[in-house]
Motif scaffolding. Structure first.
Motif, PDB file in Angstrom:
ATOM      1  N   ARG A 156      -7.932 -10.394 -11.695  1.00 16.16           N
ATOM      2  CA  ARG A 156      -9.103  -9.555 -11.476  1.00 16.16           C
ATOM      3  C   ARG A 156     -10.227  -9.919 -12.450  1.00 16.16           C
ATOM      4  O   ARG A 156     -10.004 -10.160 -13.632  1.00 16.16           O
ATOM      5  CB  ARG A 156      -8.727  -8.077 -11.653  1.00 16.16           C
ATOM      6  CG  ARG A 156      -9.859  -7.127 -11.275  1.00 16.16           C
ATOM      7  CD  ARG A 156      -9.362  -5.706 -11.213  1.00 16.16           C
ATOM      8  NE  ARG A 156     -10.403  -4.815 -10.722  1.00 16.16           N
ATOM      9  CZ  ARG A 156     -10.207  -3.535 -10.417  1.00 16.16           C
ATOM     10  NH1 ARG A 156      -9.006  -3.009 -10.550  1.00 16.16           N
ATOM     11  NH2 ARG A 156     -11.203  -2.808  -9.978  1.00 16.16           N
ATOM     12  N   THR A 208       3.159  -9.472  -0.901  1.00 18.73           N
ATOM     13  CA  THR A 208       2.137  -8.573  -0.379  1.00 18.73           C
ATOM     14  C   THR A 208       2.072  -7.338  -1.273  1.00 18.73           C
ATOM     15  O   THR A 208       2.973  -7.087  -2.078  1.00 18.73           O
ATOM     16  CB  THR A 208       2.448  -8.147   1.066  1.00 18.73           C
ATOM     17  OG1 THR A 208       3.701  -7.455   1.103  1.00 18.73           O
ATOM     18  CG2 THR A 208       2.514  -9.355   1.990  1.00 18.73           C
ATOM     19  N   ALA A 209       0.999  -6.549  -1.101  1.00 18.68           N
ATOM     20  CA  ALA A 209       0.823  -5.344  -1.909  1.00 18.68           C
ATOM     21  C   ALA A 209      -0.027  -4.343  -1.129  1.00 18.68           C
ATOM     22  O   ALA A 209      -0.694  -4.693  -0.144  1.00 18.68           O
ATOM     23  CB  ALA A 209       0.163  -5.683  -3.242  1.00 18.68           C
ATOM     24  N   TYR A 210      -0.038  -3.092  -1.596  1.00 19.45           N
ATOM     25  CA  TYR A 210      -0.823  -2.048  -0.949  1.00 19.45           C
ATOM     26  C   TYR A 210      -2.319  -2.260  -1.197  1.00 19.45           C
ATOM     27  O   TYR A 210      -2.723  -2.860  -2.195  1.00 19.45           O
ATOM     28  CB  TYR A 210      -0.410  -0.672  -1.473  1.00 19.45           C
ATOM     29  CG  TYR A 210       0.894  -0.163  -0.926  1.00 19.45           C
ATOM     30  CD1 TYR A 210       0.957   0.489   0.301  1.00 19.45           C
ATOM     31  CD2 TYR A 210       2.081  -0.340  -1.639  1.00 19.45           C
ATOM     32  CE1 TYR A 210       2.163   0.961   0.809  1.00 19.45           C
ATOM     33  CE2 TYR A 210       3.295   0.133  -1.148  1.00 19.45           C
ATOM     34  CZ  TYR A 210       3.323   0.781   0.077  1.00 19.45           C
ATOM     35  OH  TYR A 210       4.515   1.239   0.569  1.00 19.45           O
ATOM     36  N   ASN A 211      -3.111  -1.721  -0.283  1.00 17.38           N
ATOM     37  CA  ASN A 211      -4.572  -1.717  -0.376  1.00 17.38           C
ATOM     38  C   ASN A 211      -5.148  -3.136  -0.244  1.00 17.38           C
ATOM     39  O   ASN A 211      -4.425  -4.120  -0.161  1.00 17.38           O
ATOM     40  CB  ASN A 211      -5.043  -1.061  -1.685  1.00 17.38           C
ATOM     41  CG  ASN A 211      -4.588   0.372  -1.792  1.00 17.38           C
ATOM     42  OD1 ASN A 211      -4.593   1.115  -0.809  1.00 17.38           O
ATOM     43  ND2 ASN A 211      -4.190   0.783  -2.998  1.00 17.38           N
ATOM     44  N   TRP A 212      -6.480  -3.189  -0.206  1.00 20.92           N
ATOM     45  CA  TRP A 212      -7.150  -4.482  -0.120  1.00 20.92           C
ATOM     46  C   TRP A 212      -6.845  -5.298  -1.368  1.00 20.92           C
ATOM     47  O   TRP A 212      -6.927  -4.790  -2.495  1.00 20.92           O
ATOM     48  CB  TRP A 212      -8.662  -4.299  -0.003  1.00 20.92           C
ATOM     49  CG  TRP A 212      -9.099  -3.558   1.227  1.00 20.92           C
ATOM     50  CD1 TRP A 212      -9.561  -2.279   1.284  1.00 20.92           C
ATOM     51  CD2 TRP A 212      -9.133  -4.054   2.562  1.00 20.92           C
ATOM     52  NE1 TRP A 212      -9.871  -1.937   2.583  1.00 20.92           N
ATOM     53  CE2 TRP A 212      -9.620  -3.015   3.386  1.00 20.92           C
ATOM     54  CE3 TRP A 212      -8.788  -5.270   3.148  1.00 20.92           C
ATOM     55  CZ2 TRP A 212      -9.785  -3.160   4.765  1.00 20.92           C
ATOM     56  CZ3 TRP A 212      -8.940  -5.415   4.511  1.00 20.92           C
ATOM     57  CH2 TRP A 212      -9.427  -4.381   5.307  1.00 20.92           C
ATOM     58  N   ARG A 213      -6.546  -6.588  -1.173  1.00 23.91           N
ATOM     59  CA  ARG A 213      -6.270  -7.474  -2.297  1.00 23.91           C
ATOM     60  C   ARG A 213      -7.236  -8.651  -2.239  1.00 23.91           C
ATOM     61  O   ARG A 213      -7.187  -9.471  -1.326  1.00 23.91           O
ATOM     62  CB  ARG A 213      -4.824  -7.966  -2.245  1.00 23.91           C
ATOM     63  CG  ARG A 213      -3.812  -6.841  -2.425  1.00 23.91           C
ATOM     64  CD  ARG A 213      -3.802  -6.335  -3.853  1.00 23.91           C
ATOM     65  NE  ARG A 213      -3.093  -5.073  -3.994  1.00 23.91           N
ATOM     66  CZ  ARG A 213      -2.660  -4.601  -5.155  1.00 23.91           C
ATOM     67  NH1 ARG A 213      -2.866  -5.303  -6.265  1.00 23.91           N
ATOM     68  NH2 ARG A 213      -2.059  -3.435  -5.200  1.00 23.91           N
ATOM     69  N   ASN A 214      -8.114  -8.724  -3.236  1.00 26.20           N
ATOM     70  CA  ASN A 214      -9.178  -9.722  -3.196  1.00 26.20           C
ATOM     71  C   ASN A 214      -8.671 -11.114  -3.553  1.00 26.20           C
ATOM     72  O   ASN A 214      -7.828 -11.294  -4.427  1.00 26.20           O
ATOM     73  CB  ASN A 214     -10.314  -9.328  -4.140  1.00 26.20           C
ATOM     74  CG  ASN A 214     -11.512 -10.254  -4.036  1.00 26.20           C
ATOM     75  OD1 ASN A 214     -11.822 -10.983  -4.946  1.00 26.20           O
ATOM     76  ND2 ASN A 214     -12.159 -10.252  -2.875  1.00 26.20           N
ATOM     77  N   TRP A 267     -10.359 -11.108   1.427  1.00 26.36           N
ATOM     78  CA  TRP A 267      -9.270 -10.238   0.991  1.00 26.36           C
ATOM     79  C   TRP A 267      -8.039 -10.467   1.867  1.00 26.36           C
ATOM     80  O   TRP A 267      -8.125 -11.043   2.939  1.00 26.36           O
ATOM     81  CB  TRP A 267      -9.640  -8.756   1.143  1.00 26.36           C
ATOM     82  CG  TRP A 267     -10.740  -8.243   0.286  1.00 26.36           C
ATOM     83  CD1 TRP A 267     -10.626  -7.559  -0.897  1.00 26.36           C
ATOM     84  CD2 TRP A 267     -12.151  -8.332   0.542  1.00 26.36           C
ATOM     85  NE1 TRP A 267     -11.873  -7.224  -1.381  1.00 26.36           N
ATOM     86  CE2 TRP A 267     -12.816  -7.681  -0.530  1.00 26.36           C
ATOM     87  CE3 TRP A 267     -12.915  -8.890   1.567  1.00 26.36           C
ATOM     88  CZ2 TRP A 267     -14.205  -7.585  -0.594  1.00 26.36           C
ATOM     89  CZ3 TRP A 267     -14.296  -8.807   1.494  1.00 26.36           C
ATOM     90  CH2 TRP A 267     -14.919  -8.164   0.427  1.00 26.36           C
ATOM     91  N   SER A 290      -3.961  -4.829   3.644  1.00 23.14           N
ATOM     92  CA  SER A 290      -2.890  -4.167   2.918  1.00 23.14           C
ATOM     93  C   SER A 290      -1.513  -4.539   3.458  1.00 23.14           C
ATOM     94  O   SER A 290      -1.270  -4.526   4.668  1.00 23.14           O
ATOM     95  CB  SER A 290      -3.073  -2.649   3.003  1.00 23.14           C
ATOM     96  OG  SER A 290      -2.043  -1.969   2.309  1.00 23.14           O
ATOM     97  N   ARG A 291      -0.626  -4.931   2.559  1.00 25.60           N
ATOM     98  CA  ARG A 291       0.781  -5.239   2.832  1.00 25.60           C
ATOM     99  C   ARG A 291       0.957  -6.394   3.820  1.00 25.60           C
ATOM    100  O   ARG A 291       1.948  -6.467   4.536  1.00 25.60           O
ATOM    101  CB  ARG A 291       1.517  -3.989   3.334  1.00 25.60           C
ATOM    102  CG  ARG A 291       1.485  -2.824   2.366  1.00 25.60           C
ATOM    103  CD  ARG A 291       2.272  -1.637   2.895  1.00 25.60           C
ATOM    104  NE  ARG A 291       3.699  -1.950   2.976  1.00 25.60           N
ATOM    105  CZ  ARG A 291       4.596  -1.106   3.502  1.00 25.60           C
ATOM    106  NH1 ARG A 291       4.216   0.033   4.021  1.00 25.60           N
ATOM    107  NH2 ARG A 291       5.884  -1.454   3.534  1.00 25.60           N
ATOM    108  N   THR A 315      -0.344 -10.858   4.695  1.00 30.90           N
ATOM    109  CA  THR A 315      -1.035 -12.078   4.246  1.00 30.90           C
ATOM    110  C   THR A 315      -2.095 -12.481   5.268  1.00 30.90           C
ATOM    111  O   THR A 315      -2.457 -13.651   5.376  1.00 30.90           O
ATOM    112  CB  THR A 315      -0.036 -13.229   4.053  1.00 30.90           C
ATOM    113  OG1 THR A 315       0.639 -13.485   5.298  1.00 30.90           O
ATOM    114  CG2 THR A 315       0.977 -12.914   2.975  1.00 30.90           C
TER     115      THR A 315
END
Length: 243
Positions: free
Chosen positions: A119, A143-149, A170, A173-174, A176
């Motif tokens: 980040r 993968t992960a929750y919410n938007w991932r930049n 991005w 969420s969750r 690829t």
């Protein structure tokens, strides 16, 4: 450096005393769908051009090459011509034994090797243009929750103004699956979201191209998303920050 019209033959120019548009044009055409290392060397009174390690052109008129006093801007491709139908990377400028890296998809080679996403990792700035191409290699491992930049080009903030996503990428969420935004006239948050998900634990080259009224997204050489709404893409007056 340009391509001659409707060919893959290079037109190479470098100014010198007495010839602001002199250069050397190799007779050989570049092969399509293959990577060729092109080297342009001005030294010892000559301009030499190499394809990989093979000398393909020589001009002996460079006893007095131009040496500007101001910093030289680098474009891939420039704002005065249509971009060539090619991908360019790993552009290196060497001066007197010191290596200064410049390049790719607008201004600088922003990262040479694979790097872990972190980040607020600031990479530098590029100069915006109406037509541009951004490409990067990515290897998701989870993968992960919410938007991932993944990547964000912006003249200022995150959302709500023209030029704040130029482009931005991005993961949903969750997943690829990529969410790709790039502002244009009439919509500061338009874009194109490919349906295919990126494979985990494998490298994928992602290319985002805004040109000819379209936004195209490629995975490798495969077109995976297209938007035809980009006749008037945003062209900020300020330089664009890259995170």
């Amino acid at each position: 450096v340009w391509f001659f019209s409707r060919t893959t033959r290079l037109h190479i120019r470098a100014s010198r005393r007495g010839g602001h548009n002199d250069g050397c044009d190799p007779r050989q055409h570049l092969p399509r769908h293959r990577t060729t290392k092109v080297t342009i060397r001005v030294a010892h009174g000559r301009m030499d051009v190499f394809f990989n390690r093979r000398l393909v052109c020589r001009n002996n008129n460079y006893r007095h090459p131009t040496v500007p006093r101001r910093p030289v801007k680098v474009y891939v491709a420039d704002p005065w011509h249509h971009p060539a139908s090619a991908r360019v990377g790993q552009v290196v400028y060497k001066r007197l034994g010191r290596s200064v890296v410049r390049a790719r998809r607008g201004a600088r080679l922003l990262t040479r090797s694979m790097t872990k996403l972190r980040r607020n990792k600031y990479l530098g700035t590029v100069r915006p243009s109406k037509s541009y191409q951004v490409s990067f290699n990515i290897k998701p491992w989870g993968t992960a929750y919410n938007w991932r930049n993944v990547l964000h080009f912006t003249t200022g903030g995150n959302y709500g103004r023209y030029g704040w996503r130029m482009p931005a990428v991005w993961f949903f969420s969750r997943t690829t699956r990529l969410h790709i935004r790039s502002s244009r006239r009439g919509s500061h948050n338009d874009g194109c979201d490919p349906r295919p998900h990126l494979p985990k634990h494998r490298n994928t080259k992602v290319t985002i191209r805004v040109a000819h009224g379209r936004l195209d997204v490629f995975f490798g050489r495969r077109l995976v998303c297209r938007s035809r709404n980009y006749r008037n893409p945003t062209v900020p007056r300020k330089r664009v920050k890259v995170y």
